[in-house]
Design a protein around this motif. Sequence first.
Motif, short mmCIF file in Angstrom:
data_model
loop_
_atom_site.label_atom_id
_atom_site.label_comp_id
_atom_site.label_asym_id
_atom_site.label_seq_id
_atom_site.Cartn_x
_atom_site.Cartn_y
_atom_site.Cartn_z
N HIS A 102 70.48 -14.56 25.25
CA HIS A 102 71.68 -13.79 25.54
C HIS A 102 72.73 -13.97 24.44
CE1 HIS A 102 74.89 -12.60 28.78
NE2 HIS A 102 74.76 -11.70 27.83
N HIS A 181 70.48 -11.68 38.29
CA HIS A 181 71.31 -10.78 37.48
C HIS A 181 71.60 -9.48 38.24
CE1 HIS A 181 71.86 -8.44 33.45
NE2 HIS A 181 73.01 -8.78 33.98
N LYS A 198 79.11 -14.61 40.47
CA LYS A 198 79.37 -13.19 40.26
C LYS A 198 80.65 -12.99 39.44
CE LYS A 198 80.18 -8.86 42.80
NZ LYS A 198 78.99 -8.03 42.54
N TYR A 200 81.98 -15.13 37.47
CA TYR A 200 81.71 -15.68 36.13
C TYR A 200 81.01 -14.65 35.25
CZ TYR A 200 79.96 -19.09 32.71
OH TYR A 200 79.67 -19.77 31.56
N HIS A 201 80.03 -13.97 35.81
CA HIS A 201 79.27 -13.00 35.01
C HIS A 201 80.06 -11.73 34.75
CE1 HIS A 201 75.92 -11.06 33.18
NE2 HIS A 201 75.90 -10.09 34.07
N HIS A 204 82.33 -12.01 31.94
CA HIS A 204 81.67 -11.80 30.65
C HIS A 204 81.63 -10.32 30.29
CE1 HIS A 204 78.64 -11.94 27.47
NE2 HIS A 204 77.92 -11.07 28.15
N HIS A 205 81.47 -9.47 31.27
CA HIS A 205 81.38 -8.03 31.00
C HIS A 205 82.74 -7.39 30.75
CE1 HIS A 205 77.23 -6.68 31.46
NE2 HIS A 205 77.07 -7.67 32.32
N ILE A 215 73.53 -16.82 32.97
CA ILE A 215 73.43 -15.87 34.08
C ILE A 215 73.21 -16.63 35.38
CG2 ILE A 215 72.24 -13.85 35.05
CD1 ILE A 215 73.64 -13.28 32.41
N SER A 218 76.06 -21.87 34.56
CA SER A 218 77.00 -22.02 33.42
C SER A 218 76.71 -23.31 32.65
CB SER A 218 78.45 -22.03 33.93
OG SER A 218 78.66 -23.12 34.83
#
Length: 237
Positions: A102, A181, A198, A200-201, A204-205, A215, A218
């Motif tokens: 990633h 994911h 959720k 946290y991810h 990132h987006h 994913i 952490s």
Amino acid sequence: MVAQEFVVDLNKPLVLQVGHLGEGYQEWAHQPIPTKESPRFFESDILEFLTRTAWWVIPLVWLPVVCYTISMSVRMGHTCSEIAVMVAVGVFIWTLLEYSLHRFLFHIKTKTYWGNTIHYLLHGCHHKHPMDSLRLVFPPVPAAILTIPLWNMIKLLSTTSTTPALFGGGLLGYVMYDVTHYYLHHGHPSKETFRNLKKYHLNHHFRIQNKGFGITSSLWDKVFGTLPQTKAAKKSR
């Protein structure tokens, strides 16, 4: 017209357009369109079909392979406790591979036509359309091709009897990753652990796209210093 002035037409197939963005591709790809639409990639219906995969295909295809490879090590004489350790090691190794892919491959900087095009197919499309439910998991055919060097690498570093269980553990880690994911994008977690994951991810987006590469965990972001700061931490500085 210079490359930076190229404008992508979202109403036309995208893949063969994005390469023309040149140095402007990275900025374009990281400006997400947070709708649930699934954009057209190719004019060809066959190619288009091959880019779409429902999440449930992943466990359906790969869990039998996981069971079969682990059973190979069982048949070679390993005990249940030994198998459990090998599978756990395989899963652990996958978490590092997940983070590394990633961070260093999926977020590689590109600016050439084919570099942009390949990156868009690999990961850029996910950042541009993060809620595209049919392009959240990795299609089985290219995944199957990638398992060949993975098997050979494990075979090189381990014994004949431990290779299948280690490989099965790594493959199990991959299944957990892809299903998790999907859930982080489309699920509605009630447990705090998954709510935090959720958040946290999606951070990132939509907020800090150059950090938070884990994913399913952490862990490696903490180890390698890519853990994003929280808003509260920033305000306190």
